[in-house]
Design an enzyme around this catalytic site. Sequence first.
Site, PDB file in Angstrom:
ATOM      1  N   ALA A  64      25.654  34.156  36.297  1.00  0.00           N
ATOM      2  CA  ALA A  64      24.490  33.921  35.452  1.00  0.00           C
ATOM      3  C   ALA A  64      23.968  32.523  35.758  1.00  0.00           C
ATOM      4  O   ALA A  64      24.716  31.655  36.213  1.00  0.00           O
ATOM      5  CB  ALA A  64      24.893  34.034  33.992  1.00  0.00           C
ATOM      6  N   GLY A 108      28.780  36.707  36.423  1.00  0.00           N
ATOM      7  CA  GLY A 108      27.840  37.812  36.214  1.00  0.00           C
ATOM      8  C   GLY A 108      27.558  38.591  37.483  1.00  0.00           C
ATOM      9  O   GLY A 108      27.251  39.791  37.428  1.00  0.00           O
ATOM     10  N   GLU A 111      30.346  40.928  37.649  1.00  0.00           N
ATOM     11  CA  GLU A 111      30.172  41.960  36.612  1.00  0.00           C
ATOM     12  C   GLU A 111      29.068  42.949  36.994  1.00  0.00           C
ATOM     13  O   GLU A 111      29.138  44.126  36.641  1.00  0.00           O
ATOM     14  CB  GLU A 111      29.890  41.294  35.270  1.00  0.00           C
ATOM     15  CG  GLU A 111      31.138  40.582  34.750  1.00  0.00           C
ATOM     16  CD  GLU A 111      30.861  39.707  33.553  1.00  0.00           C
ATOM     17  OE1 GLU A 111      29.954  38.854  33.633  1.00  0.00           O
ATOM     18  OE2 GLU A 111      31.543  39.880  32.525  1.00  0.00           O
ATOM     19  N   GLU A 131      34.488  32.301  34.802  1.00  0.00           N
ATOM     20  CA  GLU A 131      34.005  31.889  33.480  1.00  0.00           C
ATOM     21  C   GLU A 131      34.952  30.928  32.759  1.00  0.00           C
ATOM     22  O   GLU A 131      34.513  29.982  32.097  1.00  0.00           O
ATOM     23  CB  GLU A 131      33.764  33.119  32.587  1.00  0.00           C
ATOM     24  CG  GLU A 131      32.467  33.848  32.861  1.00  0.00           C
ATOM     25  CD  GLU A 131      32.567  34.892  33.960  1.00  0.00           C
ATOM     26  OE1 GLU A 131      33.519  34.835  34.771  1.00  0.00           O
ATOM     27  OE2 GLU A 131      31.690  35.769  34.018  1.00  0.00           O
TER      28      GLU A 131
HETATM   29  N1  DAK Z   1      23.506  29.120  38.256  1.00  0.00           N
HETATM   30  C1  DAK Z   1      22.495  28.323  38.672  1.00  0.00           C
HETATM   31  N2  DAK Z   1      22.445  27.730  39.894  1.00  0.00           N
HETATM   32  C2  DAK Z   1      23.461  27.980  40.734  1.00  0.00           C
HETATM   33  C3  DAK Z   1      24.554  28.815  40.381  1.00  0.00           C
HETATM   34  C4  DAK Z   1      24.547  29.405  39.077  1.00  0.00           C
HETATM   35  N3  DAK Z   1      25.522  30.222  38.654  1.00  0.00           N
HETATM   36  N4  DAK Z   1      25.406  28.847  41.425  1.00  0.00           N
HETATM   37  C5  DAK Z   1      24.874  28.080  42.397  1.00  0.00           C
HETATM   38  N5  DAK Z   1      23.697  27.551  41.986  1.00  0.00           N
HETATM   39  C6  DAK Z   1      22.799  26.665  42.727  1.00  0.00           C
HETATM   40  C7  DAK Z   1      23.392  25.265  42.840  1.00  0.00           C
HETATM   41  O1  DAK Z   1      23.115  24.530  41.661  1.00  0.00           O
HETATM   42  C8  DAK Z   1      22.651  24.736  44.052  1.00  0.00           C
HETATM   43  O2  DAK Z   1      21.355  24.360  43.680  1.00  0.00           O
HETATM   44  P1  DAK Z   1      20.704  22.976  44.244  1.00  0.00           P
HETATM   45  O3  DAK Z   1      21.631  21.892  43.834  1.00  0.00           O
HETATM   46  O4  DAK Z   1      20.651  23.164  45.741  1.00  0.00           O
HETATM   47  O5  DAK Z   1      19.359  22.907  43.579  1.00  0.00           O
HETATM   48  C9  DAK Z   1      22.534  25.973  44.938  1.00  0.00           C
HETATM   49  O6  DAK Z   1      22.696  27.105  44.081  1.00  0.00           O
HETATM   50  C10 DAK Z   1      23.583  26.040  46.027  1.00  0.00           C
HETATM   51  O7  DAK Z   1      24.857  25.905  45.401  1.00  0.00           O
HETATM   52  P2  DAK Z   1      25.982  24.897  45.931  1.00  0.00           P
HETATM   53  O8  DAK Z   1      25.355  23.691  46.566  1.00  0.00           O
HETATM   54  O9  DAK Z   1      26.931  24.685  44.799  1.00  0.00           O
HETATM   55  O10 DAK Z   1      26.657  25.787  47.094  1.00  0.00           O
HETATM   56  P3  DAK Z   1      28.161  25.698  47.596  1.00  0.00           P
HETATM   57  O11 DAK Z   1      28.229  26.563  48.807  1.00  0.00           O
HETATM   58  O12 DAK Z   1      28.626  24.282  47.712  1.00  0.00           O
HETATM   59  O13 DAK Z   1      29.038  26.364  46.424  1.00  0.00           O
HETATM   60  C11 DAK Z   1      29.559  28.070  44.794  1.00  0.00           C
HETATM   61  C12 DAK Z   1      28.866  27.725  46.157  1.00  0.00           C
HETATM   62  C13 DAK Z   1      29.225  29.539  44.467  1.00  0.00           C
HETATM   63  C14 DAK Z   1      31.078  27.911  44.951  1.00  0.00           C
HETATM   64  C15 DAK Z   1      29.040  27.107  43.700  1.00  0.00           C
HETATM   65  O14 DAK Z   1      27.597  27.101  43.748  1.00  0.00           O
HETATM   66  C16 DAK Z   1      29.471  27.496  42.311  1.00  0.00           C
HETATM   67  O15 DAK Z   1      30.622  27.270  41.909  1.00  0.00           O
HETATM   68  N6  DAK Z   1      28.523  28.054  41.518  1.00  0.00           N
HETATM   69  C17 DAK Z   1      28.740  28.380  40.130  1.00  0.00           C
HETATM   70  C18 DAK Z   1      29.636  29.614  39.970  1.00  0.00           C
HETATM   71  C19 DAK Z   1      29.735  29.951  38.498  1.00  0.00           C
HETATM   72  O16 DAK Z   1      30.390  29.239  37.730  1.00  0.00           O
HETATM   73  N7  DAK Z   1      28.985  30.964  38.070  1.00  0.00           N
HETATM   74  C20 DAK Z   1      28.709  31.263  36.659  1.00  0.00           C
HETATM   75  C21 DAK Z   1      29.875  31.986  36.010  1.00  0.00           C
HETATM   76  S1  DAK Z   1      29.532  32.207  34.276  1.00  0.00           S
HETATM   77  C22 DAK Z   1      26.346  36.748  28.985  1.00  0.00           C
HETATM   78  C23 DAK Z   1      26.761  37.612  29.964  1.00  0.00           C
HETATM   79  C24 DAK Z   1      27.250  37.122  31.151  1.00  0.00           C
HETATM   80  C25 DAK Z   1      27.324  35.772  31.387  1.00  0.00           C
HETATM   81  C26 DAK Z   1      26.902  34.916  30.432  1.00  0.00           C
HETATM   82  C27 DAK Z   1      26.397  35.392  29.225  1.00  0.00           C
HETATM   83  N8  DAK Z   1      25.859  37.275  27.740  1.00  0.00           N
HETATM   84  C28 DAK Z   1      25.853  38.680  27.512  1.00  0.00           C
HETATM   85  C29 DAK Z   1      25.322  36.425  26.780  1.00  0.00           C
HETATM   86  C30 DAK Z   1      27.814  35.341  32.678  1.00  0.00           C
HETATM   87  C31 DAK Z   1      28.305  34.096  32.870  1.00  0.00           C
HETATM   88  C32 DAK Z   1      28.645  33.659  34.221  1.00  0.00           C
HETATM   89  O17 DAK Z   1      28.305  34.256  35.227  1.00  0.00           O
END
Ligand code: DAK
Length: 186
Positions: A64, A108, A111, A131
């Site tokens: 997400a 997400g 998921e 998460e």
């Molecule tokens: N959201 C927004 N931007 C993201 C992102 C994300 N999840 N993941 C990556 N980006 C963006 C980065 O901010 C970066 O943007 P700039 O800085 O270039 O502007 C760009 O994508 C490239 O990312 P990285 O520079 O970090 O790339 P790397 O290769 O170094 O790293 C990575 C890749 C995938 C390991 C890293 O980007 C990372 O750890 N990303 C976050 C992973 C994460 O934590 N995902 C979210 C999990 S929580 C709900 C239902 C579901 C959910 C929530 C609520 N409800 C029903 C209410 C779901 C929650 C989740 O998914």
Amino acid sequence: MNRDVLTEVRGQIGFITLNRPKQLNALNDQLMNELGEALKAFDADEKIGCMIITGSEKAFAAGADIGAMAKYSFADVYKGDYIGRNWEQIRSIRKPVIAAVSGFALGGGCETILSTDFRLADTTARIGLPETKLGIMPGFGGTVRLPRLIGADDALEWITTGKDYRADDALKVGAIDAVVAPAALQ
Ligand code: DAK
């Protein structure tokens, strides 16, 4: 107009490509609305037999959109049924929906693939539920669909460690259905 989801028809297959490459296809409202619309349109099209959802080479979807979520209060999310309303759309589609995963399918994104009927991943895939690293629980089906697929023990490991898994390891536990070479998904 900027589209967060691209569609294409090849033969009887409807391809849906998540298209926010700069954000690693992070899922936000616009993308999820477009995904729902694309799935419904292909489901209603008599010429289409099944659908394949895919992303970019680097990411199916890295979760997400953390930036968008940071601004939301609990009330915003609850009243707006944030993301959830269209995530369920995949489950209401009557034709088979296949996920083809390259790169990251996290949170997400993971998921989303768990909501599909079949999951293919190439050898670049990294699949997981990070998460807990953000202090939250998987919010959309991860705690339910993953244990159904891989069993409670392995699902507990995925959810509590927040680790991401290579396609081979995901295949071993049954989280995906097949591993292919990257070229096979292009
Ligand atoms: N959201 C927004 N931007 C993201 C992102 C994300 N999840 N993941 C990556 N980006 C963006 C980065 O901010 C970066 O943007 P700039 O800085 O270039 O502007 C760009 O994508 C490239 O990312 P990285 O520079 O970090 O790339 P790397 O290769 O170094 O790293 C990575 C890749 C995938 C390991 C890293 O980007 C990372 O750890 N990303 C976050 C992973 C994460 O934590 N995902 C979210 C999990 S929580 C709900 C239902 C579901 C959910 C929530 C609520 N409800 C029903 C209410 C779901 C929650 C989740 O998914």
